[in-house]
Design a protein around this motif. Structure first.
Motif, PDB file in Angstrom:
ATOM      1  N   MET A   1       0.847  -1.205   0.000  1.00 10.24           N
ATOM      2  CA  MET A   1       0.000   0.000   0.000  1.00 10.24           C
ATOM      3  C   MET A   1       0.880   1.252   0.000  1.00 10.24           C
ATOM      4  O   MET A   1       2.002   1.243   0.479  1.00 10.24           O
ATOM      5  CB  MET A   1      -0.913   0.015   1.224  1.00 10.24           C
ATOM      6  N   SER A   2       0.322   2.326  -0.535  1.00 11.41           N
ATOM      7  CA  SER A   2       1.072   3.570  -0.652  1.00 11.41           C
ATOM      8  C   SER A   2       1.384   4.161   0.722  1.00 11.41           C
ATOM      9  O   SER A   2       0.571   4.126   1.636  1.00 11.41           O
ATOM     10  CB  SER A   2       0.263   4.585  -1.463  1.00 11.41           C
ATOM     11  N   LYS A   3       2.626   4.693   0.865  1.00 14.19           N
ATOM     12  CA  LYS A   3       3.007   5.377   2.101  1.00 14.19           C
ATOM     13  C   LYS A   3       2.921   6.889   1.932  1.00 14.19           C
ATOM     14  O   LYS A   3       3.145   7.641   2.860  1.00 14.19           O
ATOM     15  CB  LYS A   3       4.439   4.984   2.495  1.00 14.19           C
ATOM     16  N   GLU A   4       2.658   7.335   0.713  1.00 15.00           N
ATOM     17  CA  GLU A   4       2.566   8.759   0.445  1.00 15.00           C
ATOM     18  C   GLU A   4       1.139   9.110   0.038  1.00 15.00           C
ATOM     19  O   GLU A   4       0.440   8.288  -0.545  1.00 15.00           O
ATOM     20  CB  GLU A   4       3.531   9.149  -0.683  1.00 15.00           C
ATOM     21  N   LEU A   5       0.752  10.317   0.352  1.00  7.55           N
ATOM     22  CA  LEU A   5      -0.574  10.788  -0.041  1.00  7.55           C
ATOM     23  C   LEU A   5      -0.443  11.820  -1.132  1.00  7.55           C
ATOM     24  O   LEU A   5       0.361  12.746  -1.035  1.00  7.55           O
ATOM     25  CB  LEU A   5      -1.306  11.397   1.164  1.00  7.55           C
ATOM     26  N   ALA A   6      -1.250  11.679  -2.175  1.00  4.58           N
ATOM     27  CA  ALA A   6      -1.255  12.643  -3.271  1.00  4.58           C
ATOM     28  C   ALA A   6      -1.742  13.998  -2.760  1.00  4.58           C
ATOM     29  O   ALA A   6      -2.338  14.101  -1.682  1.00  4.58           O
ATOM     30  CB  ALA A   6      -2.160  12.142  -4.390  1.00  4.58           C
ATOM     31  N   LYS A   7      -1.512  15.029  -3.554  1.00 14.07           N
ATOM     32  CA  LYS A   7      -1.928  16.372  -3.130  1.00 14.07           C
ATOM     33  C   LYS A   7      -3.427  16.469  -2.914  1.00 14.07           C
ATOM     34  O   LYS A   7      -3.897  17.173  -2.028  1.00 14.07           O
ATOM     35  CB  LYS A   7      -1.484  17.402  -4.170  1.00 14.07           C
ATOM     36  N   GLU A 685      -6.998   4.067   3.022  1.00  5.28           N
ATOM     37  CA  GLU A 685      -5.882   4.669   2.292  1.00  5.28           C
ATOM     38  C   GLU A 685      -5.015   5.519   3.215  1.00  5.28           C
ATOM     39  O   GLU A 685      -3.774   5.418   3.199  1.00  5.28           O
ATOM     40  CB  GLU A 685      -6.420   5.501   1.137  1.00  5.28           C
ATOM     41  N   ILE A 686      -5.634   6.355   4.039  1.00  2.37           N
ATOM     42  CA  ILE A 686      -4.855   7.224   4.933  1.00  2.37           C
ATOM     43  C   ILE A 686      -4.189   6.397   6.026  1.00  2.37           C
ATOM     44  O   ILE A 686      -3.005   6.590   6.350  1.00  2.37           O
ATOM     45  CB  ILE A 686      -5.739   8.332   5.531  1.00  2.37           C
ATOM     46  N   TRP A 687      -4.932   5.473   6.603  1.00  2.33           N
ATOM     47  CA  TRP A 687      -4.397   4.661   7.712  1.00  2.33           C
ATOM     48  C   TRP A 687      -3.155   3.887   7.272  1.00  2.33           C
ATOM     49  O   TRP A 687      -2.187   3.782   8.022  1.00  2.33           O
ATOM     50  CB  TRP A 687      -5.481   3.699   8.197  1.00  2.33           C
ATOM     51  N   GLN A 688      -3.186   3.370   6.047  1.00  3.43           N
ATOM     52  CA  GLN A 688      -2.040   2.623   5.542  1.00  3.43           C
ATOM     53  C   GLN A 688      -0.806   3.515   5.396  1.00  3.43           C
ATOM     54  O   GLN A 688       0.321   3.041   5.469  1.00  3.43           O
ATOM     55  CB  GLN A 688      -2.370   1.980   4.192  1.00  3.43           C
ATOM     56  N   SER A 689      -1.022   4.814   5.199  1.00  4.87           N
ATOM     57  CA  SER A 689       0.110   5.729   5.011  1.00  4.87           C
ATOM     58  C   SER A 689       0.713   6.194   6.337  1.00  4.87           C
ATOM     59  O   SER A 689       1.816   6.733   6.356  1.00  4.87           O
ATOM     60  CB  SER A 689      -0.337   6.949   4.199  1.00  4.87           C
TER      61      SER A 689
END
Length: 866
Positions: A1-7, A685-689
């Motif tokens: 899962m993604s560790k970064e969040l898009a803008k 999504e946020i929790w995974q980051s």
């Protein structure tokens, strides 16, 4: 899962990927685990002809909220999905599609038609399932069922045979509701009554002995072709002399008797009624009491049959027109009286139903209804909201035998065979070809079962019943049934009595009725109004989380909710707020090692936000246990937007250390857990980051109230400071002071130390150049702000340029006085007052009062500048 969040949060990019992640890891699959309590919801199976609509979105989101919550609480949570073959509804659609090709089902024969039906099912059956996945439904797709699959079909046959052998299913000639458009008998629950314009046709039936005639009125003159008597009340003095006599049936020209029966109301109309036993349920009972012949005048297509003489072949409505014309020409029609009356219509096609005597299969209901009623009375089954218990009791206590046979081909065919040689009927779980008595070929019953017969078995047939399966032992009885109140008769009641009769246990312990989704004006959504909403389009535009949040927010058990695009846009804005909060936290934690635990030392604002979260977790759990989903989500919404984003994050901007980073991550991570059942995609999504423990938020532990994190004193202290900041901001806004203009703040309080630790935050958030605390201050010409915890002073010269403000107010005062003078002149003008409409005069007066108040306020402001 993604560790970064898009803008920016892009639901389209996130939702499909997240759902695939959940499926790949089988998080939806419920295991039989002796160390866990089971929690089971059976999905109300959507029709295979359906497309996702807002009603589905409401039902499915509600179930998904509950199942995700229980899964996080540690239950082995099974949400068993499936679809319904929807016998009549599906066959009607298939027949309509064939008609466009110029094909009738009779041309294909039963086998040919069934091939078409299964092809239809293969094409459309999976469509709604895929759409439910778009919504985020976390159902156990490995256990997906279909009401016509092998296991459900086996259960249906078993129940039919079992009830038949117990004498609870029988075949007989009875009065039923018949829909000519759908071409089948219907149960009472499938008839809806609609107010329609109609007429009373006043007719005369001549006495056979030539001594006169009898007058009566009817709303259905075409049924006179099947009249077999007239009836009067036995105590009606007007008609005592004609009881037992014969009358001539007009147009048909045959004699029928006059009978006495207490069913007739003496004070209604003329006190005489025509008796048509084959086409009226009350007349049928009168006919049985007086041994009258039963003459059916309508065929299966809704046309007049061979008993209708010259009218044979006409539709019922065509026959009505011709019969009325012939009655008038024959001198039998006295008058026509327009009326409004309730007409029974088919709940699917809204065609008027015809009461019609025919041979059908029925289930005896009296013995099965009693334990089903008691299960609710004794609270073994809880109905939410409780007010709907009355609806349930009313129907169950007045229930009639259930007509279960349908004259269609798509569905469970009735497992009955007839021997035309020896006249025997055989009911069997296995197909039989030859008569066990005489050895001759058997003919199978052509009819199928009411679709609700199989749906009534859904809570246990889907778990493998009648076999004693592991799933059945572990997950049954189920827990919560979630559905709309509009199918309480069709499905809910039938599941209750079927579950008790077949398994000896209640099928579920709670029935949770949600309301309907209406448009912004409160109207029911319909094709005719053009106000329907396609949830797939909404998901495509705003994201599934925004739709889910919209239809749950503001709901309460059994009450309808309103939908609008503005609400969905607001829900999307909330998703963006969460996303931006997460991005702010990332800006401050990326590059740092941040623990998932709270620091040992907590500041005042740390204790405040942790304590507030702690109580929100407790309150939400209590709300969800009471099925107050709308109240629960509002609490976490307010906490996230107000307490966390608008306050704690703002407070954090003046201080960013390791402890603050840990509190930010801990609070956001746990708040995402509270939000997850409602907004599953963005929270995952946020929790995974973020720094976290575990594989996924959806299988993480639901937050619980912790006494060690309850800080009521610190909460109260912090909220005094927040009240002060809010009050100062409000006062500055009232005075039109820009944030760039700083003012020194003097805080007068008996406990200065309560504000000392937060001086920096107060100064930054209240736009102050400095903060001073003490027990008493003398600040001449200051603006005073009073709160429950203190009195604060802002020097006027720090806030405004007195001379500039005096000039501005003086100019505004002159303008207001001129406007007031114009108004007063108008009100003093006799011509205006005598000729102007009253509403115009009232408007001028109201404007004058507003201007007087404005002048007074400006003068007071100028006085304060001296």
């Amino acid at each position: 899962m993604s560790k970064e969040l898009a803008k920016a949060y892009e639901p389209r990019e996130v939702e499909g990927r997240i759902y695939d992640f959940w499926l790949k890891n089988k998080y939806f699959h419920a295991e039989i685990d002796p160390n866990k309590k089971p929690y089971t919801i059976m999905m109300p199976p959507p029709n295979v002809t359906d497309q996702l609509h807002v009603g589905h979105a409401m039902t499915m989101t509600t179930q998904d909220v509950l199942i995700r919550w229980k899964r996080m609480q540690g239950y082995s949570a099974l949400w068993l999905p499936g679809t319904d073959h929807a016998a009549l509804a599906t066959e009607v659609k298939i027949v309509e599609a064939m008609a466009k090709e110029g094909i009738k089902k009779e041309n294909l024969g039963r086998d040919g038609f069934m091939e078409r039906a299964w092809a239809w099912n293969d094409k459309y059956g999976g469509r709604i399932i895929e759409q439910l996945k778009l919504l985020g439904s976390s159902a156990d797709w490995d256990r997906q069922r279909f009401t016509l699959d092998e296991g459900c079909s086996k259960a249906v046959r078993h129940v039919f045979v079992k009830l038949y052998e117990k004498g609870l299913i029988y075949r007989g000639e009875r009065m039923t509701n018949y829909c000519a458009h759908c071409g089948t008998a219907l149960s009472d629950a499938e008839v809806e009554f609609e107010e329609k314009d109609g007429s009373f046709w006043h007719l005369k039936y001549p006495l056979a002995d030539g001594s006169g005639y009898v007058q009566l009125a009817t709303t259905r003159p075409e049924t006179m072709l099947g009249d077999t008597a007239l009836a009067v009340h036995p105590e009606d003095e007007r008609y005592k002399d004609i009881i037992g006599k014969k009358v001539i049936l007009p147009l048909v020209n045959k004699e029928i008797p006059v009978v006495a029966d207490e069913y007739v109301e003496m004070d209604f109309g003329t006190g005489v009624v025509k008796i048509t036993p084959a086409h009226d349920p009350n007349d049928f009972l009168v006919g049985q009491r007086h041994d009258l012949p039963v003459i059916t005048i309508m065929d299966g297509a809704g046309n007049i049959n061979e008993n209708g003489g010259k009218y044979q072949g006409l539709s019922m409505m065509e026959a009505r027109k011709q019969i009325v014309k012939d009655l008038e020409e024959g001198g039998y029609l006295l008058k026509v009286e327009p009326i409004k009356h309730n007409v029974g219509t088919c709940h699917r096609c809204h065609t008027p139903v015809e009461p019609r005597v025919s041979t059908q299969w029925f289930v005896k209901m009296e013995s099965m209804a009693k334990p089903a009623i008691e299960a609710v009375r004794q609270k073994k089954i809880k109905i939410i909201p409780e007010r709907l218990e009355k609806v349930y009791y009313n129907w169950m206590e007045n229930i009639k035998d259930w007509c279960i046979s349908r004259q269609i081909w798509w569905g469970h065919r009735i497992p009955a065979w007839y021997c035309d040689d020896c006249g025997e009927i055989f009911v069997s779980e296995e197909d039989i070809a030859v008569c066990p008595k005489c050895g001759k070929p058997l003919r199978r019953d052509e009819d199928t079962l009411d679709t609700w017969f199989s749906s009534a078995l859904w809570p246990f047939s889907t778990l493998g019943w009648p076999e004693d399966t592991e799933d059945l032992r572990y997950f049954y009885p189920t827990n919560t049934l979630v559905t709309g109140w509009d199918i309480i008769f069709f499905w809910v009641a039938r599941m209750i009595f079927s579950g008790i009769e077949q398994t000896g246990e209640i099928p579920f312990d709670t029935v949770f009725f949600h309301g309907l989704v209406r448009d912004a004006q409160g109207r029911k959504m319909s094709k005719s109004l053009g106000n329907g909403v396609d949830p797939v389009e909404v998901i495509d535009k705003y994201g599934a989380d925004a739709l889910r949040l919209t239809i749950i927010t503001g709901t309460s058990p059994g009450n309808d909710t309103r939908y609008s695009d503005e609400k969905v846009a607001a829900s999307r804005n909330f998703a963006n707020k969460i996303w931006n909060a997460a991005r702010f936290i990332h800006m401050n934690i990326d590059g740092h090692e941040v623990s998932t635990e709270l620091p040992e030392e907590l500041t005042l604002e740390d204790k405040w936000i942790v304590s507030k979260f702690n109580r929100v977790a407790r309150d939400m759990t209590e709300n969800l246990e009471r099925f107050e989903l709308g109240v629960a989500v509002q609490k976490v919404y307010d906490f996230m937007w107000g307490d966390f984003c608008d306050w704690y994050i703002e407070l954090s901007k003046g201080r960013m250390d390791d402890g603050n980073r840990r509190v930010l991550c801990w609070v956001l991570g746990n708040t995402l857990k509270l939000l997850h059942p409602f907004m599953p995609f963005i929270t995952e999504e946020i929790w995974q980051s973020l720094p976290h423990e575990g594989e996924a938020i959806m299988v993480s532990k639901w937050p619980e109230f912790d006494e060690k994190l309850d800080f009521p004193a610190e909460e109260a202290e912090m909220e005094k400071m927040m009240e002060l900041i809010t009050a100062v901001r409000t006062r500055r806004s009232e005075m039109n002071v820009p944030p760039s203009r700083k003012a020194h703040l003097y805080i007068e309080t008996g406990v200065p130390e309560a504000f000392d630790t937060e001086k920096e935050s107060i100064a930054r958030l209240a736009y102050c150049s400095g903060v001073e605390t003490g027990e008493s201050f003398n600040v001449p010409g200051a603006v005073t702000v009073v709160t429950s915890g203190c009195r604060a002073y802002l020097p006027m010269d720090d806030l405004i340029d007195r001379e500039a403000e005096r000039k501005r107010l003086t100019k505004e005062l002159e303008s207001a006085k001129k406007q007031l003078e114009t108004v007063e002149n108008k009100l003093g003008n006799e011509t205006f007052m005598s000729k102007a409409p009253q509403n115009v005069i009232d408007g001028v007066r109201a404007n004058g009062e507003k201007l007087k108040e404005k002048v007074q306020r400006i003068e007071e402001a100028l006085e304060g500048l001296k």
